[in-house]
Design an enzyme around this catalytic site. Sequence first.
Site, PDB file in Angstrom:
ATOM      1  N   ASP A 102       7.602  -1.331   5.476  1.00 21.95           N
ATOM      2  CA  ASP A 102       7.015  -1.359   4.127  1.00 21.95           C
ATOM      3  C   ASP A 102       5.514  -1.099   4.161  1.00 21.95           C
ATOM      4  O   ASP A 102       4.749  -1.744   3.442  1.00 21.95           O
ATOM      5  CB  ASP A 102       7.312  -2.694   3.451  1.00 21.95           C
ATOM      6  CG  ASP A 102       7.312  -2.577   1.925  1.00 21.95           C
ATOM      7  OD1 ASP A 102       7.358  -1.441   1.414  1.00 21.95           O
ATOM      8  OD2 ASP A 102       7.266  -3.618   1.241  1.00 21.95           O
ATOM      9  N   LYS A 121       2.368   0.333   3.029  1.00 26.05           N
ATOM     10  CA  LYS A 121       1.848   0.937   1.801  1.00 26.05           C
ATOM     11  C   LYS A 121       0.563   0.216   1.416  1.00 26.05           C
ATOM     12  O   LYS A 121       0.269  -0.873   1.908  1.00 26.05           O
ATOM     13  CB  LYS A 121       2.870   0.849   0.669  1.00 26.05           C
ATOM     14  CG  LYS A 121       3.277  -0.570   0.290  1.00 26.05           C
ATOM     15  CD  LYS A 121       4.303  -0.557  -0.832  1.00 26.05           C
ATOM     16  CE  LYS A 121       4.722  -1.967  -1.228  1.00 26.05           C
ATOM     17  NZ  LYS A 121       5.714  -1.969  -2.319  1.00 26.05           N
ATOM     18  N   ASN A 180       0.308  -3.514   0.322  1.00 26.96           N
ATOM     19  CA  ASN A 180       0.487  -4.570   1.318  1.00 26.96           C
ATOM     20  C   ASN A 180      -0.686  -4.686   2.281  1.00 26.96           C
ATOM     21  O   ASN A 180      -0.592  -5.387   3.291  1.00 26.96           O
ATOM     22  CB  ASN A 180       1.772  -4.314   2.121  1.00 26.96           C
ATOM     23  CG  ASN A 180       3.016  -4.561   1.289  1.00 26.96           C
ATOM     24  OD1 ASN A 180       2.969  -5.223   0.257  1.00 26.96           O
ATOM     25  ND2 ASN A 180       4.135  -4.013   1.731  1.00 26.96           N
TER      26      ASN A 180
END
Length: 407
Positions: A214, A216, A219
């Site tokens: 994840d 991105k 984050n």
Amino acid sequence: MGNNNQKAPLRKAQSVPDTQILDINADSGRSKGGGSNWKLFKGKSTTHLNKIDHTDSGDKSSSAQAAVPLVEALFLPDFPVKNKETDTDFDIIDVIAKGAYGNVVKVRREDDKQYYAMKMLDKKQIIVESAIQQCKDEAAIQSILGDHPFIVKCHEYWQSRKHLYIVLEYIPFGDMFTLWTFHGYFPEKIVKLYVAELAMVLDYLHKSGVIYRDMKMENLLFDMEGHIQLTDFGLAKWLARGEKTRTVCGTLQYMAPEILAVYPYGHTADWWSLGILMYAMLVGKYPVDGAKDHIEMAQRVLDSDYLCPNCVSDDAQDVVNKLLMKSPQKRLVDLYSFQNMRLFRNLNFTNIIEKKINPTAVVPPDFFPMTGVSYSYAPGSTHSNDSFQDFDCVWNLPNGTDKPVYV
């Protein structure tokens, strides 16, 4: 340095949980408002919430030998049941963000008066969506591997009758998506440093047997000096080197071609996401526009050449090209090769991991507002009751497949 690009307004990209049921008409067990009502929690302590949980559960057993309730046993031993007489309590201050299974709130610990970020996850929703192991992995991975200088530390986690609690370091200095939206793009000097920091994080996670899945901007938080702080391990998974998984999850525009094609994939998918992130930081937009589903997105990725504008140096373009190789076997996927790229040859990676290179020193003084302002989802915002309102897409998998493959 404002945003001079005439690009359309951006919204935060939402991850698709790896256990999300794909039938949008199915009853997912969500509350009508799309999550727990955080206003009921504000100003209360976790001990008070635990009492509410046990009162609402209707537990009338007075026997000292009473069996452990199933709703607690499902999360044991990973999430211990909190002993309210001895465990440290937290006062809930305010909401920070909305997650897939609950809210992230700002709390203050009663004994040391320090602030922390606490994830409050709804057990009912987790159980309905078969995400028990996912939550166990999230807490364990971030707790075990959170001592890395570029990862948000997980301090503790436990459960009550209705909720899971994960206590994280509180990082109030903003996130990359907010900064990127404000500036439009980043100078190459800061991009080089951030990509190097993240490459060291990925190398650390992969050697520890974890795939992140994840990567991105949403984050990526900043510490007081502007260093990266990676957070949200909700899609992370234990995966040994050389092993593959087939779970369809992540954020559409960051997904590697092998995930979009529903092929088995490994740690190499994380390096593709780093390439997308690098391109977006340099250029001020994603290399490929979003699509309605992963099939259309896979075709757009196949047709894209990922060439940056002429203002991007050849050395930076070379790194982007190697990270965004569509064949995972040809992709740049190890730190040693990464360090030997021409763009990074004059960068001391030992100084990077020791935080001796300050990001604020390579950009103008006003580059980092450090206000803590975030474009995170606001729980008070108006949104529809559609369970998929906050996602980038609803998956359309191959015929005969009605949900992601879980392994």
